[in-house]
Design a protein around this motif. Structure first.
Motif, PDB file in Angstrom:
ATOM      1  N   GLU A 247       0.828  -1.203   0.000  1.00  0.00           N
ATOM      2  CA  GLU A 247       0.000   0.000   0.000  1.00  0.00           C
ATOM      3  C   GLU A 247       0.863   1.255   0.000  1.00  0.00           C
ATOM      4  OE1 GLU A 247      -2.971   2.808   0.110  1.00  0.00           O
ATOM      5  OE2 GLU A 247      -3.002   0.706  -0.515  1.00  0.00           O
ATOM      6  N   ALA A 248       1.998   1.235   0.701  1.00  0.00           N
ATOM      7  CA  ALA A 248       2.894   2.393   0.717  1.00  0.00           C
ATOM      8  C   ALA A 248       3.430   2.686  -0.677  1.00  0.00           C
ATOM      9  CB  ALA A 248       4.041   2.150   1.689  1.00  0.00           C
ATOM     10  N   LEU A 249       3.757   1.638  -1.445  1.00  0.00           N
ATOM     11  CA  LEU A 249       4.212   1.836  -2.809  1.00  0.00           C
ATOM     12  C   LEU A 249       3.076   2.312  -3.710  1.00  0.00           C
ATOM     13  CD1 LEU A 249       6.502  -1.294  -3.225  1.00  0.00           C
ATOM     14  CD2 LEU A 249       7.247   1.079  -3.125  1.00  0.00           C
ATOM     15  N   ARG A 250       1.891   1.747  -3.516  1.00  0.00           N
ATOM     16  CA  ARG A 250       0.751   2.124  -4.346  1.00  0.00           C
ATOM     17  C   ARG A 250       0.356   3.583  -4.134  1.00  0.00           C
ATOM     18  NH1 ARG A 250      -4.130   3.400  -4.346  1.00  0.00           N
ATOM     19  NH2 ARG A 250      -4.189   3.380  -2.069  1.00  0.00           N
ATOM     20  N   SER A 251       0.400   4.019  -2.867  1.00  0.00           N
ATOM     21  CA  SER A 251      -0.038   5.371  -2.526  1.00  0.00           C
ATOM     22  C   SER A 251       1.021   6.440  -2.761  1.00  0.00           C
ATOM     23  CB  SER A 251      -0.458   5.409  -1.055  1.00  0.00           C
ATOM     24  OG  SER A 251       0.670   5.216  -0.207  1.00  0.00           O
ATOM     25  N   GLY A 252       2.256   6.032  -3.010  1.00  0.00           N
ATOM     26  CA  GLY A 252       3.325   7.000  -3.193  1.00  0.00           C
ATOM     27  C   GLY A 252       4.034   7.384  -1.910  1.00  0.00           C
ATOM     28  N   ARG A 253       3.623   6.818  -0.788  1.00  0.00           N
ATOM     29  CA  ARG A 253       4.324   7.103   0.465  1.00  0.00           C
ATOM     30  C   ARG A 253       5.769   6.624   0.368  1.00  0.00           C
ATOM     31  NH1 ARG A 253       5.899   4.490   5.003  1.00  0.00           N
ATOM     32  NH2 ARG A 253       5.774   5.587   7.002  1.00  0.00           N
ATOM     33  N   LEU A 254       5.994   5.548  -0.375  1.00  0.00           N
ATOM     34  CA  LEU A 254       7.322   5.021  -0.625  1.00  0.00           C
ATOM     35  C   LEU A 254       7.488   4.850  -2.123  1.00  0.00           C
ATOM     36  CD1 LEU A 254       9.974   3.805   0.460  1.00  0.00           C
ATOM     37  CD2 LEU A 254       8.798   1.603   0.611  1.00  0.00           C
ATOM     38  N   GLU A 255       8.607   5.331  -2.653  1.00  0.00           N
ATOM     39  CA  GLU A 255       8.866   5.265  -4.088  1.00  0.00           C
ATOM     40  C   GLU A 255       9.803   4.107  -4.396  1.00  0.00           C
ATOM     41  OE1 GLU A 255      10.503   8.269  -7.586  1.00  0.00           O
ATOM     42  OE2 GLU A 255      11.468   8.287  -5.613  1.00  0.00           O
ATOM     43  N   ARG A 256       9.474   3.382  -5.459  1.00  0.00           N
ATOM     44  CA  ARG A 256      10.360   2.335  -5.954  1.00  0.00           C
ATOM     45  C   ARG A 256      10.681   2.598  -7.417  1.00  0.00           C
ATOM     46  NH1 ARG A 256      10.541  -1.461 -10.316  1.00  0.00           N
ATOM     47  NH2 ARG A 256      12.480  -2.572  -9.865  1.00  0.00           N
ATOM     48  N   ARG A 257      11.961   2.471  -7.778  1.00  0.00           N
ATOM     49  CA  ARG A 257      12.389   2.639  -9.166  1.00  0.00           C
ATOM     50  C   ARG A 257      13.322   1.493  -9.553  1.00  0.00           C
ATOM     51  NH1 ARG A 257      14.690   8.833  -9.598  1.00  0.00           N
ATOM     52  NH2 ARG A 257      13.082   9.901  -8.377  1.00  0.00           N
ATOM     53  N   PRO A 258      13.510   1.289 -10.866  1.00  0.00           N
ATOM     54  CA  PRO A 258      14.573   0.387 -11.304  1.00  0.00           C
ATOM     55  C   PRO A 258      15.935   0.946 -10.889  1.00  0.00           C
ATOM     56  CG  PRO A 258      13.024   0.821 -13.076  1.00  0.00           C
ATOM     57  CD  PRO A 258      12.693   1.787 -11.991  1.00  0.00           C
ATOM     58  N   MET A 259      16.942   0.102 -10.881  1.00  0.00           N
ATOM     59  CA  MET A 259      18.276   0.475 -10.434  1.00  0.00           C
ATOM     60  C   MET A 259      18.800   1.688 -11.193  1.00  0.00           C
ATOM     61  SD  MET A 259      20.530  -0.508  -8.250  1.00  0.00           S
ATOM     62  CE  MET A 259      22.243  -0.157  -7.870  1.00  0.00           C
ATOM     63  N   PHE A 260      19.470   2.597 -10.484  1.00  0.00           N
ATOM     64  CA  PHE A 260      20.063   3.763 -11.144  1.00  0.00           C
ATOM     65  C   PHE A 260      21.200   3.316 -12.067  1.00  0.00           C
ATOM     66  CE2 PHE A 260      21.871   3.453  -6.819  1.00  0.00           C
ATOM     67  CZ  PHE A 260      23.212   3.222  -7.115  1.00  0.00           C
ATOM     68  N   ALA A 261      21.546   4.177 -13.022  1.00  0.00           N
ATOM     69  CA  ALA A 261      22.588   3.840 -14.001  1.00  0.00           C
ATOM     70  C   ALA A 261      23.976   3.975 -13.401  1.00  0.00           C
ATOM     71  CB  ALA A 261      22.456   4.727 -15.228  1.00  0.00           C
ATOM     72  N   ARG A 262      24.196   5.047 -12.623  1.00  0.00           N
ATOM     73  CA  ARG A 262      25.517   5.252 -12.037  1.00  0.00           C
ATOM     74  C   ARG A 262      25.463   6.345 -10.975  1.00  0.00           C
ATOM     75  NH1 ARG A 262      28.912   9.202 -14.348  1.00  0.00           N
ATOM     76  NH2 ARG A 262      30.648   7.734 -14.147  1.00  0.00           N
ATOM     77  N   LEU A 263      26.502   6.376 -10.173  1.00  0.00           N
ATOM     78  CA  LEU A 263      26.717   7.480  -9.244  1.00  0.00           C
ATOM     79  C   LEU A 263      27.763   8.410  -9.843  1.00  0.00           C
ATOM     80  CD1 LEU A 263      26.943   5.383  -5.946  1.00  0.00           C
ATOM     81  CD2 LEU A 263      24.995   6.778  -6.690  1.00  0.00           C
ATOM     82  N   ASP A 264      27.625   9.704  -9.548  1.00  0.00           N
ATOM     83  CA  ASP A 264      28.568  10.670 -10.093  1.00  0.00           C
ATOM     84  C   ASP A 264      28.661  11.846  -9.121  1.00  0.00           C
ATOM     85  OD1 ASP A 264      30.246  12.200 -11.621  1.00  0.00           O
ATOM     86  OD2 ASP A 264      28.752  12.764 -13.112  1.00  0.00           O
ATOM     87  N   GLY A 265      29.760  11.904  -8.379  1.00  0.00           N
ATOM     88  CA  GLY A 265      29.916  12.984  -7.415  1.00  0.00           C
ATOM     89  C   GLY A 265      28.869  12.898  -6.323  1.00  0.00           C
ATOM     90  N   GLU A 266      28.059  13.919  -6.205  1.00  0.00           N
ATOM     91  CA  GLU A 266      27.005  13.941  -5.186  1.00  0.00           C
ATOM     92  C   GLU A 266      25.653  13.512  -5.740  1.00  0.00           C
ATOM     93  OE1 GLU A 266      25.745  18.665  -5.657  1.00  0.00           O
ATOM     94  OE2 GLU A 266      26.962  18.011  -3.939  1.00  0.00           O
ATOM     95  N   LYS A 267      25.631  12.988  -6.951  1.00  0.00           N
ATOM     96  CA  LYS A 267      24.361  12.687  -7.604  1.00  0.00           C
ATOM     97  C   LYS A 267      24.274  11.219  -8.043  1.00  0.00           C
ATOM     98  CE  LYS A 267      23.853  17.395  -9.405  1.00  0.00           C
ATOM     99  NZ  LYS A 267      22.707  17.731  -8.535  1.00  0.00           N
ATOM    100  N   ALA A 268      23.013  10.799  -8.266  1.00  0.00           N
ATOM    101  CA  ALA A 268      22.730   9.522  -8.915  1.00  0.00           C
ATOM    102  C   ALA A 268      22.127   9.829 -10.277  1.00  0.00           C
ATOM    103  CB  ALA A 268      21.761   8.691  -8.090  1.00  0.00           C
ATOM    104  N   GLU A 269      22.569   9.093 -11.266  1.00  0.00           N
ATOM    105  CA  GLU A 269      22.045   9.272 -12.616  1.00  0.00           C
ATOM    106  C   GLU A 269      21.178   8.077 -12.966  1.00  0.00           C
ATOM    107  OE1 GLU A 269      23.840   9.256 -17.089  1.00  0.00           O
ATOM    108  OE2 GLU A 269      24.775  10.660 -15.656  1.00  0.00           O
ATOM    109  N   TRP A 270      19.961   8.347 -13.457  1.00  0.00           N
ATOM    110  CA  TRP A 270      19.010   7.295 -13.788  1.00  0.00           C
ATOM    111  C   TRP A 270      19.080   6.965 -15.271  1.00  0.00           C
ATOM    112  CZ3 TRP A 270      17.025   5.254  -9.467  1.00  0.00           C
ATOM    113  CH2 TRP A 270      17.091   6.046  -8.307  1.00  0.00           C
ATOM    114  N   ALA A 271      18.441   5.887 -15.663  1.00  0.00           N
ATOM    115  CA  ALA A 271      18.529   5.406 -17.047  1.00  0.00           C
ATOM    116  C   ALA A 271      18.007   6.428 -18.049  1.00  0.00           C
ATOM    117  CB  ALA A 271      17.769   4.089 -17.184  1.00  0.00           C
ATOM    118  N   ASP A 272      17.054   7.271 -17.619  1.00  0.00           N
ATOM    119  CA  ASP A 272      16.492   8.264 -18.537  1.00  0.00           C
ATOM    120  C   ASP A 272      17.302   9.560 -18.563  1.00  0.00           C
ATOM    121  OD1 ASP A 272      15.919   9.403 -16.099  1.00  0.00           O
ATOM    122  OD2 ASP A 272      13.733   9.333 -16.333  1.00  0.00           O
ATOM    123  N   GLY A 273      18.448   9.585 -17.879  1.00  0.00           N
ATOM    124  CA  GLY A 273      19.313  10.761 -17.887  1.00  0.00           C
ATOM    125  C   GLY A 273      19.097  11.721 -16.739  1.00  0.00           C
TER     126      GLY A 273
END
Length: 359
Positions: A247-273
């Motif tokens: 229910e937490a995932l369905r309602s948006g209380r908790l977000e789930r995504r596919p694995m990020f593409a990479r880490l870079d400095g202080e950021k995470a980069e996702w598959a969509d850029g």
């Protein structure tokens, strides 16, 4: 100290080691347990504060000592620690020797008569039967993350995590798809900005289908005792859900995504850029058997896993294992399942030789 030919030396005094000692007593053997920590409770004192058993108390006992209190409750971490200490005290009263603060450095073969176990204090023990019950908490699996060498935030493991307040107000990515990943992400979401990431979608299993805990159905159907081939073992089991996680995932209380593409400095980069700032990456990626002390014996594969079948070493007679994930059944590394594995192992574990052993 001398070790009799009817002795069995057990390394680790957590739930698996204690179950092994009980089975050894039932088999007429003399168990000696060596535990590196200052108490016989295994890894339980080191788990995160909110952890509770996934199975009700009525299904979660070691042989010979039921959990006290409401059999339908899910015992908390600290209850399990107290239970294991009580269980250990009962074994001592029956003649088991438990040596805490005793770390094993290595084990080697003793010319066909047993095993030489070397301790951190310089002692050596020769014994005809050796059971490794050291679990896996001491060897958390930390997979390499693309770009992690440039990441300026923290990379933690679930083994490092205790309570959500320590990460309050931070941007956290939790990596994993199992029970610990979902539980930690869920409670962290009250205190931090959290994204749960995994390579595959999370699979859920209701905690109480048809009004009964799922472990009731495991027991009725025999699933907990079902031997599975290695090829049948899933990489990640389903997440037991009392109703709030999905229910937490369905309602948006908790977000789930596919694995990020990479880490870079202080950021995470996702598959969509997209690029987003991240303070902490928390790996809930499991553990590997903690068996380095058996490497000199030649009992391990190249990746440090034991060469075994059903808990019996395939390289050395007299050597056994307890508490491995999927060792014999889906319940093998749990309180509810390790007792059956211990009985099986002690029935099958033959001594190396017939000569008396000593230090």
């Amino acid at each position: 100290m001398s070790i009799h030919t009817e002795s069995v030396l057990i390394v680790g005094a957590g739930q698996s080691g204690l179950a092994a000692a009980h089975a050894a007593l039932e088999a007429g053997l003399r168990p000696v347990l060596l535990e590196a920590a200052d108490r016989a409770a295994g890894s339980w004192p080191h788990y995160y504060d909110s952890l509770a058993l996934f199975s009700p108390a009525r299904y979660s006992s070691l042989p010979g000592l039921p959990f006290e209190g409401d059999p339908h409750r899910y015992p908390h971490r600290d209850e399990v620690v107290a239970y294991l200490k009580q269980y250990a005290a009962g074994l001592v009263r029956r003649g088991t020797e438990i040596r805490t603060g005793t770390r094993v450095i290595e084990a080697t073969a003793d010319g066909g008569h047993g095993f030489v176990v070397r301790l951190a204090d310089g002692q050596e023990v020769t014994v005809p039967r050796l059971i490794s019950a050291t679990g896996s908490f001491g060897r958390p699996y930390r997979p390499a993350l693309p770009g992690q060498e440039s990441f300026t935030g923290q990379i933690l493991h679930a083994a490092d995590y205790r309570a959500p307040e320590a990460l309050a107000g931070q941007r956290v990515i939790v990596v994993g798809a199992g029970n610990s990943a979902v539980q930690i992400a869920y409670e962290l979401a009250e205190h931090a900005t959290v994204t749960l990431v995994s390579r595959a979608p999370i699979r859920f299993l209701p905690q109480r289908p048809l009004g009964q805990d799922v472990h009731f159905w495991f027991r009725v159907t025999g699933f907990d005792r079902l031997p599975l081939r290695r090829a049948d073992r899933p990489p990640t089991g389903p997440v037991l859900d009392p109703g709030r996680y999905r229910e937490a995932l369905r309602s948006g209380r908790l977000e789930r995504r596919p694995m990020f593409a990479r880490l870079d400095g202080e950021k995470a980069e996702w598959a969509d850029g997209r690029r987003e700032g991240v303070d902490v990456v928390l790996l809930a990626t499991g553990y590997r058997p903690n068996l380095d002390y058996l490497a000199p014996l030649g009992a391990l594969s190249g990746d440090g896993r034991p060469r075994q079948a059903g808990g019996l070493s395939t390289t050395h007679r007299g050597l056994g294992y307890l508490g491995l994930e999927w060792q014999r059944t889906p319940a093998s590394n749990s309180l509810r399942g390790v007792g059956a594995d211990a009985r099986y192992l002690l029935r099958k574990l033959a001594p190396v030789g017939n000569q008396a052993a000593s230090t």
